[in-house]
Write an enzyme that holds these catalytic residues in place. Structure first.
Site, PDB file in Angstrom:
ATOM      1  N   LYS A 186       0.195  39.862  -3.963  1.00 41.41           N
ATOM      2  CA  LYS A 186       1.445  39.919  -4.292  1.00 41.41           C
ATOM      3  C   LYS A 186       1.716  41.555  -4.436  1.00 41.41           C
ATOM      4  CE  LYS A 186       2.268  35.577  -3.553  1.00 41.41           C
ATOM      5  NZ  LYS A 186       1.596  34.603  -3.920  1.00 41.41           N
TER       6      LYS A 186
HETATM    7  C1  LIG Z   1       1.503  33.086  -3.923  1.00 41.81           C
HETATM    8  C2  LIG Z   1       2.485  31.828  -4.224  1.00 41.81           C
HETATM    9  C3  LIG Z   1       2.556  31.000  -5.020  1.00 41.81           C
HETATM   10  C4  LIG Z   1       1.483  30.686  -5.825  1.00 41.81           C
HETATM   11  O1  LIG Z   1       1.156  31.795  -6.433  1.00 41.81           O
HETATM   12  P1  LIG Z   1      -0.347  31.497  -7.540  1.00 41.81           P
HETATM   13  O2  LIG Z   1       0.016  32.539  -8.612  1.00 41.81           O
HETATM   14  O3  LIG Z   1      -1.347  31.783  -6.724  1.00 41.81           O
HETATM   15  O4  LIG Z   1      -0.252  30.203  -8.094  1.00 41.81           O
HETATM   16  C5  LIG Z   1       3.790  30.097  -5.085  1.00 41.81           C
HETATM   17  N1  LIG Z   1       4.759  30.254  -3.990  1.00 41.81           N
HETATM   18  C6  LIG Z   1       4.497  31.095  -3.276  1.00 41.81           C
HETATM   19  C7  LIG Z   1       5.607  31.158  -2.314  1.00 41.81           C
HETATM   20  C8  LIG Z   1       3.626  31.881  -3.071  1.00 41.81           C
HETATM   21  O5  LIG Z   1       3.532  32.868  -2.024  1.00 41.81           O
END
Ligand SMILES: *Cc1c(COP(=O)(O)O)cnc(C)c1O
Length: 386
Positions: A186
Site C-alpha cells: 500500500k
Molecule cells: C488491501 C486491501 C484491503 C485489506 O487490507 P489488509 O490491511 O490487508 O487487511 C481491503 N480493501 C482493499 C480495497 C484493499 O486493497
C-alpha cells in the site's frame, strides 16, 4: 526482449530500521507511546476528531462493524469490484454482504446503485476508493438521508486512498468511519497494519475496545503510573491493535506522502502516454478527484487476458490482477448462489484486467520496457480478439 521488472519495491531503509531498533531498546513492544504519537499525526493529517491504529484493514473493519453492533441478520452493501476483504469483514461478523455493481467508467460505487440495491435490513454501506480514486461520499450520505435511511452507516474502505481527495473532501469527512491499510504494497506501509479515522466520539470510544478484546484499558493504560488498574469487558472485541514495533515505521511516510504524490501521478501519466492509440483501456478519471494513484490496472479483451499475462511474464514484467469480481469467488458463489454475469460491469472488468508494475522510484527504462511489451505483444493480441 526480456528485462526483469518487479511489480513493486518498498522504499524503507536504514533510517527505518533504526526506528524499529529504538522500539526494541524500549520496554514496550506492543501498542504504546509510539503508536499514540502516530494517532495524533493521523488526526492532524485527516482533520478528524479521532484516529486509531489497527493491525490490518480487515481486523479494523471487523472491529468497526462490532462497534456499530452489526452482525447476524444485518446486511452490508459492498461493491462487487473490490478486494475480497471488503466483503469478508461483513461475513466475519455474521452479517450478509449484499453486492452492488459499479459505475462502468470509474468502477466506483454510485449513490444510484446503492439506493436501488438497498434491502430493508441494510445497516451499512462500504464504498471502496478503488485504485486511489475517491467515491463520492457526500453524495452517498445525502442520497441515503434523502431516501429516509439516515440510519444506514457509511464505512469507507480507504485502503487505496490515504492521500487522495474529492473536491476537498478527505476520507473520514462524510463517513461514520474510514479505514486504511498499511499492507506491504500500500502507499503507506509498515508490512501489515491499518488505521481508522472518525468524527464520532461514541464510535471512537467503542473502537478503542473492539480493537482490543473488548477490554476497557490497553496494556499501556493498565500499568500506567506504576499502579495496576482493573479492566472490564463491556462488549465483544477482536485483536486488532498495532504493535509499536510496526507503528515506528509510519511517521516519516505519513509526513511525506502528500509531497510524494506527484511522483505517482507522473508514473501514471507515462503509462497513459504509452497506451495512447493502443486498444488497452484504464478506468475513467473523475475530474473531481485527486487520485492517490495506488496501482495502475489496465483492461484487455477477457478472451486474451491470460495470454497477455503470459506474454508480459515471459518478457520479465511482473503483473497481477486486481480484482476478479468478489461475488464470482467460490465461497460467495457457493454461499449465496451468485452467478457470473450477475454484476456485468464488475465481471467484465475483472475478467479483462491486468495490473502493471507501479511504484515510486520505478526506473524509466523499466517503464519503457513495459510500454514496449504492451505495444509490441499485448496490443496485437487485443486486435486479434476484437
Ligand atoms: C488491501 C486491501 C484491503 C485489506 O487490507 P489488509 O490491511 O490487508 O487487511 C481491503 N480493501 C482493499 C480495497 C484493499 O486493497
Amino acid at each position: 526482449m526480456r528485462r526483469n521488472v518487479p511489480f513493486y519495491r518498498h522504499a524503507l531503509g536504514a533510517a527505518d530500521a533504526a526506528r524499529v531498533a529504538a522500539v526494541l531498546d524500549s520496554p514496550m513492544l506492543t501498542s504504546g507511546e509510539v503508536g499514540r504519537a502516530v494517532e495524533t499525526q493521523l488526526r492532524a493529517f485527516f482533520g478528524t476528531r479521532h484516529a486509531g491504529l489497527v493491525n490490518s484493514w480487515t481486523n479494523g473493519a471487523v472491529a468497526a462493524l462490532l462497534a456499530l453492533d452489526i452482525g447476524p441478520g444485518d446486511e452490508v452493501i459492498v461493491p462487487a469490484m473490490t478486494f475480497v476483504a471488503t466483503a469478508n469483514a461483513a461475513e466475519l461478523v455474521g452479517a450478509k454482504p449484499v453486492f452492488a455493481d459499479v459505475d462502468p467508467g470509474t468502477l466506483l460505487l454510485t449513490t444510484d446503485a446503492v439506493l436501488s440495491a438497498l434491502p430493508p435490513r441494510t445497516r451499512a454501506v462500504v464504498p471502496v476508493h478503488l485504485y486511489g480514486q475517491m467515491a463520492d461520499m457526500r453524495a452517498l450520505r445525502t442520497g441515503l438521508d434523502g431516501a429516509g435511511r439516515a440510519d444506514v452507516r457509511l464505512v469507507e474502505d480507504a485502503a487505496h486512498c490515504f492521500e487522495g481527495s474529492r473536491a476537498g473532501q478527505l476520507p473520514g469527512m462524510h463517513a461514520d468511519i474510514a479505514l486504511f491499510s498499511f499492507y506491504a504494497t500500500k502507499n503507506v506501509t509498515c508490512g501489515e497494519g491499518g488505521a481508522y479515522v472518525t468524527n464520532s466520539d461514541l464510535l471512537a470510544e467503542r473502537m478503542a475496545q473492539t480493537r482490543l478484546h473488548g477490554m476497557s484499558a490497553g496494556a499501556a493504560d493498565r500499568f500506567r503510573a506504576g499502579a495496576y488498574r482493573h479492566w472490564d469487558m463491556a462488549r465483544l472485541g477482536t485483536k486488532a491493535n498495532l504493535p509499536d514495533l510496526l507503528a515506528a515505521l509510519l511517521p516519516p511516510q505519513i509526513e511525506t506522502t502528500r509531497a510524494r504524490l506527484p511522483q505517482r501521478a507522473a508514473l501514471a501519466r507515462r503509462y497513459d502516454e504509452a497506451r495512447a492509440g493502443l486498444p488497452i483501456r484504464r478506468p475513467a478519471r473523475d475530474p473531481g478527484t485527486v487520485s492517490a494513484h495506488h496501482i495502475y490496472p489496465v483492461h484487455v479483451p477477457p478472451a486474451i487476458r491470460d495470454e497477455a499475462i503470459a506474454a508480459l511474464t515471459a518478457a520479465g514484467v511482473a503483473v497481477t490482477v486486481n480484482y476478479r469480481a468478489v461475488p464470482t469467488r467460490a465461497y460467495y458463489r457457493r454461499k449465496y448462489g451468485h452467478r457470473p454475469g450477475e454484476f456485468p460491469v464488475s465481471d467484465a472488468w475483472g475478467e479483462g484486467t491486468i495490473t502493471l508494475p507501479f511504484f515510486p522510484g520505478m526506473a524509466a527504462e523499466d517503464q519503457d520496457h513495459v510500454a514496449a511489451v504492451l505495444r509490441e505483444q499485448v496490443a496485437p493480441l487485443c486486435r486479434r480478439a476484437a
